[in-house]
Design a protein around this motif. Structure first.
Motif: not given
Length: 345
Positions: A11-32
């Protein structure tokens, strides 16, 4: 039972990954697939993250779709403080005093917790008074920003220092806006498509009669334009202003060397000298005459604690102006006394 390599992280690792994914997506759009590579996870895991974050396709018809976030990023109190401080610095150094800057400062101040919030809001009172007393010229940055975001060219008149004194018309596609590390001035980098037809740098407070021209979306910033590479030879913001980059060599006395050792000067090579001083080497851009104009005032600010070793045109200009000061205020004729024959100390 132990996890396999394909199992969802803890769970804690997923939360960290979600936070990281959010930062990437805030920078620009991404494909999966792009997001999966950025995060180092499987594509299916990246797809689940996109769903968890509420990301939506940028274009439903595109294949594969690129995803973006709908909600804007909320600043933490610390992020709000950092941004507020940077904006105050910009406000003090940008041309004019635009009410838009003041509004943004107030918005950021309200994101801070008390008692910092109240103090930050009160700090804008002096800015309000200055705004009421002075001509509002600061919409220049707003016009440049709007054109940049809309990919719409701008027309303006530019008075270059040391030139004819006449303001010349320019038509520019804005690629980037930078704040100089030297003088905190705002600079506009873009493709001048009228006369020069090349990438140029313009200081904002030398631009006048700015207006958009043509349609929005009329140009695209080249995919290979990298502001880091373009500014790599800039001291302040000089990259691509006309001449070829040159290497500057300076010798600093021991009493000034400590400041250079503290850092803050990107791409500067420091060589230790036997007596405790330093020799500094770095590359800067030049103007149309091949002179590194932006560096001169910074060098002069060190007074007698620095000697210009090269390039020769910078050394001669540095010596010439030192002689002029001595002749004007030291009771000596320019060319007499110290510096005769090029002795820099």
């Amino acid at each position: 039972m132990g996890k396999t390599a394909r199992q969802e992280p803890a769970t804690h690792e997923k939360a960290r990954r979600l936070g990281e994914a959010r930062l990437w997506l805030l920078a620009r759009p991404y494909t999966a697939a792009e997001l999966a590579r950025a995060l180092g996870v499987h594509v299916r895991t990246a797809q689940r993250y996109l769903g968890d974050l509420g990301a939506v396709p940028l274009d439903e018809r595109a294949r594969p779709p690129r995803y973006r976030l709908l909600a804007s990023e909320d600043l933490s109190p610390v992020e709000a403080l950092v941004t507020h401080s940077a904006l105050r610095m910009l406000y003090h150094h940008a041309p004019g005093h635009n009410a838009l800057y003041l509004e943004a400062l107030l918005k950021l101040a309200r994101r801070m917790p008390e008692p910092a919030q109240g103090v930050a809001i009160r700090s804008t009172e002096d800015l309000k008074r200055r705004l009421s007393r002075r001509l509002d010229e600061g919409d220049a940055l707003g016009k440049v920003a709007e054109a940049w975001f809309r990919q719409q060219a701008i027309e303006f008149y530019y008075r270059k220092p040391g030139g004819s004194g006449q303001a010349r018309r320019n038509e520019v596609e804005v690629y980037f806006v930078e704040v100089s590390r030297l003088n905190l001035g705002v600079y506009v980098i873009g493709y001048e498509r009228g006369y020069h037809r090349k990438l140029r740098t313009y200081k904002l407070n030398r631009m006048s009669r700015i207006r958009p021209v043509g349609e929005a979306g009329a140009y695209s910033i080249p995919a290979d334009f990298d502001p880091r590479r373009y500014l790599s030879d800039a001291w302040g913001v000089v990259g691509g202003s006309g001449g070829e980059p040159v290497e500057v060599r300076l010798r600093f006395r021991p009493e000034a060397a400590y400041r250079l050792r503290e850092g803050g000067y990107p791409d500067m090579e420091l060589l230790e000298l036997p007596e405790g001083g330093l020799e500094a080497r770095f590359t800067v851009g030049t103007d149309n005459e091949g002179f590194p104009l932006e560096i001169l005032s910074w060098v002069q600010g060190w007074g007698p604690r620095v000697e210009v070793l090269g390039p020769e045109n910078l050394r001669q200009k540095w010596l010439e102006e030192a002689r002029q000061v001595l002749g004007e205020y030291g009771g000596m004729t320019p060319g007499d006394g110290i510096c005769r024959g090029g002795a820099g100390w």
